[in-house]
Design a protein around this motif. Sequence first.
Motif, PDB file in Angstrom:
ATOM      1  N   ALA A  68     -16.874-110.795  85.546  1.00 31.93           N
ATOM      2  CA  ALA A  68     -17.501-112.116  85.579  1.00 31.93           C
ATOM      3  C   ALA A  68     -18.550-112.177  86.779  1.00 31.93           C
ATOM      4  O   ALA A  68     -18.546-111.274  87.604  1.00 31.93           O
ATOM      5  CB  ALA A  68     -16.466-113.130  85.905  1.00 31.93           C
ATOM      6  N   PRO A  69     -19.520-113.008  86.286  1.00 35.16           N
ATOM      7  CA  PRO A  69     -20.625-113.228  87.169  1.00 35.16           C
ATOM      8  C   PRO A  69     -19.906-113.590  88.841  1.00 35.16           C
ATOM      9  O   PRO A  69     -19.092-114.187  88.811  1.00 35.16           O
ATOM     10  CB  PRO A  69     -21.496-114.430  86.997  1.00 35.16           C
ATOM     11  N   LEU A  70     -20.673-112.669  89.786  1.00 37.96           N
ATOM     12  CA  LEU A  70     -20.159-112.977  91.482  1.00 37.96           C
ATOM     13  C   LEU A  70     -20.476-114.369  91.782  1.00 37.96           C
ATOM     14  O   LEU A  70     -21.716-114.400  91.651  1.00 37.96           O
ATOM     15  CB  LEU A  70     -20.599-112.030  92.119  1.00 37.96           C
ATOM     16  N   PRO A  71     -19.697-115.379  92.279  1.00 38.29           N
ATOM     17  CA  PRO A  71     -20.226-116.443  93.243  1.00 38.29           C
ATOM     18  C   PRO A  71     -21.016-116.126  94.201  1.00 38.29           C
ATOM     19  O   PRO A  71     -20.623-115.283  95.098  1.00 38.29           O
ATOM     20  CB  PRO A  71     -18.990-117.111  93.386  1.00 38.29           C
ATOM     21  N   PHE A 265     -31.634-112.530  93.462  1.00 42.82           N
ATOM     22  CA  PHE A 265     -31.594-112.945  92.004  1.00 42.82           C
ATOM     23  C   PHE A 265     -32.606-112.272  91.122  1.00 42.82           C
ATOM     24  O   PHE A 265     -33.708-112.020  91.491  1.00 42.82           O
ATOM     25  CB  PHE A 265     -31.459-114.452  91.785  1.00 42.82           C
ATOM     26  N   LYS A 266     -32.138-111.678  90.089  1.00 40.49           N
ATOM     27  CA  LYS A 266     -33.020-110.849  89.389  1.00 40.49           C
ATOM     28  C   LYS A 266     -33.446-111.789  87.875  1.00 40.49           C
ATOM     29  O   LYS A 266     -32.322-112.540  87.696  1.00 40.49           O
ATOM     30  CB  LYS A 266     -32.031-109.715  88.600  1.00 40.49           C
ATOM     31  N   ASP A 267     -34.545-111.942  87.641  1.00 37.62           N
ATOM     32  CA  ASP A 267     -34.801-113.253  86.398  1.00 37.62           C
ATOM     33  C   ASP A 267     -35.366-112.062  85.330  1.00 37.62           C
ATOM     34  O   ASP A 267     -35.660-113.064  84.194  1.00 37.62           O
ATOM     35  CB  ASP A 267     -35.715-114.121  86.980  1.00 37.62           C
ATOM     36  N   ASP A 268     -35.569-110.972  85.545  1.00 35.86           N
ATOM     37  CA  ASP A 268     -36.040-110.104  84.292  1.00 35.86           C
ATOM     38  C   ASP A 268     -34.980-109.099  84.101  1.00 35.86           C
ATOM     39  O   ASP A 268     -34.793-108.120  84.801  1.00 35.86           O
ATOM     40  CB  ASP A 268     -37.488-109.507  84.712  1.00 35.86           C
ATOM     41  N   PRO A 269     -34.448-109.073  82.815  1.00 33.50           N
ATOM     42  CA  PRO A 269     -33.582-108.185  82.238  1.00 33.50           C
ATOM     43  C   PRO A 269     -34.251-106.735  82.540  1.00 33.50           C
ATOM     44  O   PRO A 269     -33.237-105.707  83.011  1.00 33.50           O
ATOM     45  CB  PRO A 269     -33.267-108.308  81.058  1.00 33.50           C
ATOM     46  N   ALA A 270     -35.447-106.480  82.533  1.00 35.66           N
ATOM     47  CA  ALA A 270     -35.844-105.064  82.960  1.00 35.66           C
ATOM     48  C   ALA A 270     -36.119-104.477  84.301  1.00 35.66           C
ATOM     49  O   ALA A 270     -36.138-103.566  84.540  1.00 35.66           O
ATOM     50  CB  ALA A 270     -37.256-105.078  82.311  1.00 35.66           C
ATOM     51  N   PRO A 293     -26.388-103.163  77.402  1.00 36.09           N
ATOM     52  CA  PRO A 293     -27.469-103.997  77.126  1.00 36.09           C
ATOM     53  C   PRO A 293     -27.156-105.587  76.892  1.00 36.09           C
ATOM     54  O   PRO A 293     -27.948-106.444  77.322  1.00 36.09           O
ATOM     55  CB  PRO A 293     -28.268-103.525  75.767  1.00 36.09           C
ATOM     56  N   GLU A 294     -26.083-105.683  76.147  1.00 30.34           N
ATOM     57  CA  GLU A 294     -25.794-107.381  75.900  1.00 30.34           C
ATOM     58  C   GLU A 294     -25.652-107.864  77.065  1.00 30.34           C
ATOM     59  O   GLU A 294     -25.889-109.185  77.111  1.00 30.34           O
ATOM     60  CB  GLU A 294     -24.673-107.214  74.842  1.00 30.34           C
ATOM     61  N   MET A 295     -24.744-107.281  78.147  1.00 31.96           N
ATOM     62  CA  MET A 295     -24.536-107.994  79.373  1.00 31.96           C
ATOM     63  C   MET A 295     -25.865-108.284  80.046  1.00 31.96           C
ATOM     64  O   MET A 295     -26.112-109.147  80.827  1.00 31.96           O
ATOM     65  CB  MET A 295     -23.604-107.257  80.298  1.00 31.96           C
ATOM     66  N   ASN A 296     -26.806-107.268  80.077  1.00 33.33           N
ATOM     67  CA  ASN A 296     -28.112-107.104  80.861  1.00 33.33           C
ATOM     68  C   ASN A 296     -29.101-108.479  80.142  1.00 33.33           C
ATOM     69  O   ASN A 296     -29.500-109.092  81.114  1.00 33.33           O
ATOM     70  CB  ASN A 296     -28.640-105.873  80.735  1.00 33.33           C
ATOM     71  N   GLU A 297     -28.586-108.856  79.062  1.00 33.97           N
ATOM     72  CA  GLU A 297     -29.619-109.916  78.417  1.00 33.97           C
ATOM     73  C   GLU A 297     -28.837-111.311  78.657  1.00 33.97           C
ATOM     74  O   GLU A 297     -29.237-112.186  78.307  1.00 33.97           O
ATOM     75  CB  GLU A 297     -29.973-109.625  77.093  1.00 33.97           C
ATOM     76  N   GLU A 298     -27.570-111.117  78.891  1.00 35.67           N
ATOM     77  CA  GLU A 298     -26.598-112.291  78.841  1.00 35.67           C
ATOM     78  C   GLU A 298     -27.318-113.707  79.550  1.00 35.67           C
ATOM     79  O   GLU A 298     -27.374-113.469  80.697  1.00 35.67           O
ATOM     80  CB  GLU A 298     -25.183-112.200  79.338  1.00 35.67           C
ATOM     81  N   ARG A 299     -27.132-114.684  79.105  1.00 34.65           N
ATOM     82  CA  ARG A 299     -27.653-116.027  79.853  1.00 34.65           C
ATOM     83  C   ARG A 299     -26.622-117.092  79.976  1.00 34.65           C
ATOM     84  O   ARG A 299     -25.796-117.348  79.089  1.00 34.65           O
ATOM     85  CB  ARG A 299     -29.215-116.353  79.345  1.00 34.65           C
ATOM     86  N   THR A 300     -26.539-117.814  80.978  1.00 37.56           N
ATOM     87  CA  THR A 300     -25.923-118.960  81.262  1.00 37.56           C
ATOM     88  C   THR A 300     -26.501-120.182  80.641  1.00 37.56           C
ATOM     89  O   THR A 300     -27.542-120.036  80.067  1.00 37.56           O
ATOM     90  CB  THR A 300     -25.775-119.196  82.438  1.00 37.56           C
ATOM     91  N   ASP A 302     -27.800-122.678  81.682  1.00 36.34           N
ATOM     92  CA  ASP A 302     -28.975-123.003  82.128  1.00 36.34           C
ATOM     93  C   ASP A 302     -30.447-122.050  81.867  1.00 36.34           C
ATOM     94  O   ASP A 302     -31.404-122.079  82.619  1.00 36.34           O
ATOM     95  CB  ASP A 302     -29.053-123.509  83.759  1.00 36.34           C
ATOM     96  N   GLY A 303     -29.900-121.024  81.231  1.00 39.98           N
ATOM     97  CA  GLY A 303     -31.056-120.039  80.814  1.00 39.98           C
ATOM     98  C   GLY A 303     -31.076-118.836  81.831  1.00 39.98           C
ATOM     99  O   GLY A 303     -32.106-118.083  81.439  1.00 39.98           O
ATOM    100  N   THR A 304     -30.324-118.734  83.012  1.00 38.82           N
ATOM    101  CA  THR A 304     -30.582-117.730  83.901  1.00 38.82           C
ATOM    102  C   THR A 304     -29.695-116.619  83.337  1.00 38.82           C
ATOM    103  O   THR A 304     -28.842-116.909  82.666  1.00 38.82           O
ATOM    104  CB  THR A 304     -30.208-118.255  85.295  1.00 38.82           C
ATOM    105  N   LEU A 305     -30.103-115.574  84.021  1.00 38.54           N
ATOM    106  CA  LEU A 305     -29.258-114.521  83.715  1.00 38.54           C
ATOM    107  C   LEU A 305     -28.037-114.478  83.902  1.00 38.54           C
ATOM    108  O   LEU A 305     -27.835-114.835  85.364  1.00 38.54           O
ATOM    109  CB  LEU A 305     -30.049-113.012  84.054  1.00 38.54           C
ATOM    110  N   ALA A 306     -26.832-114.080  83.319  1.00 43.10           N
ATOM    111  CA  ALA A 306     -25.677-114.404  83.737  1.00 43.10           C
ATOM    112  C   ALA A 306     -25.101-113.369  84.800  1.00 43.10           C
ATOM    113  O   ALA A 306     -24.561-113.798  85.871  1.00 43.10           O
ATOM    114  CB  ALA A 306     -24.691-114.223  82.497  1.00 43.10           C
ATOM    115  N   PHE A 307     -25.590-112.084  84.649  1.00 42.28           N
ATOM    116  CA  PHE A 307     -25.543-111.145  85.697  1.00 42.28           C
ATOM    117  C   PHE A 307     -26.941-110.779  86.567  1.00 42.28           C
ATOM    118  O   PHE A 307     -27.420-109.900  86.132  1.00 42.28           O
ATOM    119  CB  PHE A 307     -24.915-109.849  85.276  1.00 42.28           C
ATOM    120  N   ARG A 308     -27.199-111.760  87.639  1.00 41.08           N
ATOM    121  CA  ARG A 308     -28.400-111.644  88.238  1.00 41.08           C
ATOM    122  C   ARG A 308     -28.174-111.434  89.759  1.00 41.08           C
ATOM    123  O   ARG A 308     -29.357-111.344  90.384  1.00 41.08           O
ATOM    124  CB  ARG A 308     -29.282-112.975  87.957  1.00 41.08           C
TER     125      ARG A 308
END
Length: 458
Positions: A68-71, A265-270, A293-300, A302-308
């Motif tokens: 899960a994303p870390l709070p 926070f990371k906002d670019d999957p790359a 790769p699919e987790m790296n691109e996953e978004r919440t 509100d459009g932010t990366l889920a794992f950021r």
Amino acid sequence: MTSPPTDLVHRLRRHRQEHVLTGWDQMSRAARAHLVDQLAGVDLAELDHLYTRRDEPHTALPPRDRIAPLPVEPPTETAVAIGEEALRNGEVAALVVAGGQGSRLGFDKPKGLFPIGPVSGSTLFRIHAEKVLALSRRYGRAVPFLVMTSHATHADTVEYFEGEHHFGLSPEQVQFFQQGTMPALDLATGKLLLEKPGELFLSPNGHGGTLTALTDTGLLPELKAAGVKHVFYFQVDNPLVKVCDPAFVGRHIETQADVSSKVVFKDDPAEKVGVLAEIDGRCGIIEYSDMPPEMNEERTADGTLAFRAGNPAVHCFSVEFLERVTTGADRLAYHIARKKVEHHDLATGETVTPEAVNALKFELFVFDALPLADRWLAVQTTREDEFAPLKNAAGNDSIDSCRRLMTDRARRWLTAAGATVADGVAVEIAPTFALDAAELADKLPPGLVVDEPMYFNV
Ligand code: UTP
């Protein structure tokens, strides 16, 4: 010593490593003693074990539903008073890791000696030491400054600090300690590689070696006896780090965390950065190379990366936690890296400069301690405020980008304090002049105009 110690010969034979004694008869007495000494520090059984495991992943990531994303908390000043109190009581030490070989930067001295200051040319070590000095003055208590070196950086580092009179710190306040080393193995055969005849090829054992070195050198018990309860950990190559940030240390204490981490926070999957995540209900890191790769691109939603929750390698450890992870069964495990290693070839008597990967190297990573924490905290910061890594000579995370981030932050602090700074002018603020924007605002004369490069220093 005329012949090699019998128990050593047996040990080497048992592990098929007796080639390292080749040329013994021609070695000087000192060279023999050196080799025996080097071998005494090598755990051959562990190396066998690592070699056998060379194709296995370090840790397999569990399925997505166990991650899960870390709070992450927003930055907050609510606990500043707690952090300040701890600094005033001598409960917080600053620890910089400076044992790396800085191979990507291509600088011929330890990275801490790199003159990064955009106007002053101050070195990374000077900048960090001046932060410790400014903190010690502000809180009326010497903040212990722990400098971790390695066999590759130790002598130059100590000599530099001494030559600079410890940058105004008292010599007792600065404690150098050396991390351990690990040999490299030939990828094809598992044999120990040699630097030259009678000399093992050794490298620093990774930044995770900090934790074991703290205990192995006896420094941790010493710190504890002196009343230190928390260790603020940072890397030498980040001149923007807010050393012992009282707001962060305060939240760490308030939440009774074993370990607290800053997050960018990371906002670019790359973006190639490891991210903190909750894995099986614990805090962990997913390295960029292990991120599906699919987790790296996953978004919440509100459009932010889920794992950021990117990791800038700024942590605060409680001393009790450090004791637990360095003395018990919880010790960290080595990561195995495939590298090109220049080495001495016994068969030809020549130095081999490999064209392709030829060796295994072994490193401990400090963030492997995170899953061992029972209580953790993650606090957001930004690259602009606190993270300007100096990794490469050019390109990403380079000398230029690092200096630009330093100048940009100084410019923001100056502008916030009411100064006018002309476009394109380099500015730099010595930590001893101001540790933060508020302190700068107190010191600046009103209506200051900066139209040429300026170094604000006492
Ligand atoms: P890096 O992993 O970026 O390595 O270290 P590096 O040595 O600086 O550079 P490269 O990869 O060879 O180009 C991050 C931080 O960890 C420290 C470094 O000194 C830096 O502060 N480190 C790394 C150690 O203290 N010991 C190590 O064994 C490795």
